[in-house]
Design a protein around this motif. Sequence first.
Motif, short mmCIF file in Angstrom:
data_model
loop_
_atom_site.label_atom_id
_atom_site.label_comp_id
_atom_site.label_asym_id
_atom_site.label_seq_id
_atom_site.Cartn_x
_atom_site.Cartn_y
_atom_site.Cartn_z
N TYR A 16 0.84 -1.20 0.00
CA TYR A 16 0.00 0.00 0.00
C TYR A 16 0.87 1.25 0.00
O TYR A 16 0.57 2.24 -0.65
CB TYR A 16 -0.91 -0.03 1.22
N ARG A 17 1.97 1.18 0.71
CA ARG A 17 2.84 2.35 0.80
C ARG A 17 3.73 2.52 -0.42
O ARG A 17 4.62 3.38 -0.44
CB ARG A 17 3.65 2.32 2.09
N SER A 18 3.52 1.69 -1.43
CA SER A 18 4.16 1.96 -2.71
C SER A 18 3.43 3.06 -3.47
O SER A 18 3.92 3.58 -4.47
CB SER A 18 4.21 0.69 -3.57
N LEU A 19 2.23 3.41 -3.00
CA LEU A 19 1.57 4.59 -3.55
C LEU A 19 2.43 5.82 -3.27
O LEU A 19 3.14 5.88 -2.26
CB LEU A 19 0.20 4.78 -2.89
N PRO A 20 2.36 6.83 -4.12
CA PRO A 20 3.06 8.07 -3.82
C PRO A 20 2.56 8.66 -2.50
O PRO A 20 1.42 8.41 -2.10
CB PRO A 20 2.67 8.99 -5.00
N PRO A 21 3.39 9.44 -1.78
CA PRO A 21 2.95 10.02 -0.51
C PRO A 21 1.78 10.98 -0.68
O PRO A 21 1.03 11.22 0.26
CB PRO A 21 4.20 10.74 0.00
N VAL A 22 1.63 11.54 -1.89
CA VAL A 22 0.47 12.39 -2.17
C VAL A 22 0.14 12.27 -3.65
O VAL A 22 1.03 12.09 -4.48
CB VAL A 22 0.75 13.87 -1.82
N PHE A 23 -1.13 12.28 -3.97
CA PHE A 23 -1.52 12.41 -5.36
C PHE A 23 -2.65 13.42 -5.45
O PHE A 23 -3.47 13.56 -4.54
CB PHE A 23 -1.90 11.07 -6.00
N VAL A 24 -2.63 14.17 -6.53
CA VAL A 24 -3.59 15.26 -6.72
C VAL A 24 -4.46 14.95 -7.93
O VAL A 24 -3.95 14.62 -9.00
CB VAL A 24 -2.86 16.60 -6.92
N LEU A 25 -5.75 15.04 -7.73
CA LEU A 25 -6.69 14.92 -8.83
C LEU A 25 -7.22 16.32 -9.12
O LEU A 25 -7.94 16.91 -8.30
CB LEU A 25 -7.84 13.99 -8.46
N GLY A 26 -6.82 16.87 -10.27
CA GLY A 26 -7.26 18.19 -10.64
C GLY A 26 -8.71 18.20 -11.08
O GLY A 26 -9.32 17.15 -11.34
N LYS A 27 -9.28 19.38 -11.17
CA LYS A 27 -10.67 19.49 -11.57
C LYS A 27 -10.96 18.81 -12.91
O LYS A 27 -11.98 18.12 -13.05
CB LYS A 27 -11.10 20.96 -11.62
N PRO A 28 -10.09 18.94 -13.93
CA PRO A 28 -10.35 18.23 -15.19
C PRO A 28 -10.44 16.71 -15.01
O PRO A 28 -11.27 16.05 -15.63
CB PRO A 28 -9.17 18.62 -16.07
N LEU A 35 -8.54 6.37 -4.87
CA LEU A 35 -7.50 5.36 -5.00
C LEU A 35 -7.57 4.67 -6.35
O LEU A 35 -6.55 4.34 -6.95
CB LEU A 35 -7.63 4.32 -3.88
N ARG A 36 -8.78 4.44 -6.82
CA ARG A 36 -8.93 3.79 -8.12
C ARG A 36 -8.33 4.65 -9.23
O ARG A 36 -7.64 4.14 -10.12
CB ARG A 36 -10.41 3.53 -8.41
N VAL A 37 -8.58 5.95 -9.18
CA VAL A 37 -7.99 6.84 -10.18
C VAL A 37 -6.48 6.86 -10.05
O VAL A 37 -5.75 6.81 -11.05
CB VAL A 37 -8.57 8.26 -10.03
N ASN A 61 -3.40 5.86 -12.73
CA ASN A 61 -2.45 6.88 -13.15
C ASN A 61 -1.03 6.65 -12.65
O ASN A 61 -0.17 7.52 -12.81
CB ASN A 61 -2.92 8.26 -12.67
N LEU A 62 -0.78 5.50 -12.01
CA LEU A 62 0.58 5.23 -11.54
C LEU A 62 1.55 5.24 -12.71
O LEU A 62 1.25 4.75 -13.80
CB LEU A 62 0.64 3.87 -10.84
N THR A 63 2.74 5.78 -12.48
CA THR A 63 3.75 5.88 -13.53
C THR A 63 4.72 4.71 -13.43
O THR A 63 4.69 3.93 -12.47
CB THR A 63 4.53 7.19 -13.40
N VAL A 64 5.59 4.61 -14.42
CA VAL A 64 6.57 3.52 -14.43
C VAL A 64 7.55 3.64 -13.26
O VAL A 64 8.27 2.68 -12.95
CB VAL A 64 7.35 3.51 -15.76
N ASP A 65 7.60 4.80 -12.61
CA ASP A 65 8.50 4.98 -11.48
C ASP A 65 7.90 4.44 -10.18
O ASP A 65 8.58 4.41 -9.16
CB ASP A 65 8.83 6.46 -11.29
N SER A 66 6.65 4.05 -10.20
CA SER A 66 6.01 3.56 -8.99
C SER A 66 6.56 2.18 -8.61
O SER A 66 6.66 1.30 -9.47
CB SER A 66 4.50 3.46 -9.19
N PRO A 67 6.93 1.98 -7.34
CA PRO A 67 7.48 0.68 -6.93
C PRO A 67 6.58 -0.49 -7.28
O PRO A 67 7.05 -1.54 -7.71
CB PRO A 67 7.63 0.85 -5.40
#
Length: 319
Positions: free
Chosen positions: A131-143, A185-187, A191-197
């Motif tokens: 679970y902690r392989s998620l980034p420490p913060v993620f932002v979902l913009g209005k778009p 979390l689903r979004v 959107n996880l990038t190739v840099d995500s553990p």
Amino acid sequence: MNDLDVLAELLKPIRLISVFHSRWVVRGPWNVQGDDDHCAVLHYVLRNSCYVKLRDRPPILLRRGDLAIFPYGTAHTLGDGSPGPTHPLRHLLPERRLGESAIVRIGEEGALTELMCASLNYDPGGEPPLYRSLPPVFVLGKPELDEEPLLLRTLESLVPETERREPGSPLVTLRAFEMVFVLALRVALQNLTVDSPALRALAHSGVSRALSAIYGEFRQPWTLDLLAQRAGMSRSSFAKTFRDLVGEGPALHLTRRRMQEAVQLLTYTKTPLSSIPEMVGYRSSVGFHLAFRKILNDTPGRYRAHHGLAGGPPCNHDS
């Protein structure tokens, strides 16, 4: 089980136990520092904009309609980006009782900023491995939120719902925040990038096969040799590669997966204690109890007495 199934399982949303939420009405200059904690944290900008700043990272601008999620409560500063003094949030909100709410007011001059913030308390014992392989913060913009109508509607409905005091409102608010957390979390998962553990581990063919076994077949009597065979690698190479990509050894990761399942059974079902060891992959109750104590520093019986079907540890996050 394919890679997306494994990733969905390892990031399976956690059922919220309680929420402390607050409405912020602030005017600049303002900067507030929150501490590390085990709760997930949410900031939803209702008016104007603000910045969030994590240690050793550039500030992130949050505009009106943006949602920021800190999955495991990483310490951060929230403010208008000014160089003024930073105030500890524990001084602004010295009492944060679970299930309650507060209003934070700062300043009397300058542009008005409004936010809805929340500490989302979940049982850390049920936190999925990786679970902690998620980034420490993620932002979902209005778009992005506009492309997620269920998430957006739930967020928009939460704003007036948090102000209601009718019978049942706390439970409705809790489940609405849970819906926001699950959908966000689903979004983030998409959107996880190739840099995500997590994705680096799943991109490795051998480690991915082992993870599929751990998550989908955790009841089987896996050993390091058997997992290495499933991965199609030598024992030593598999153990090193798995640790490098996942952050811990295969045996410990398998134990965490099994304990995740045990916690769900103890918390949300009335399954007899004697039946749980076999259901999560242990042939003896002694081995299960030793593993449970190692991961959760408790016994299954005491854990159920404290957490079963209600309650949970308090959340200390300053949000």
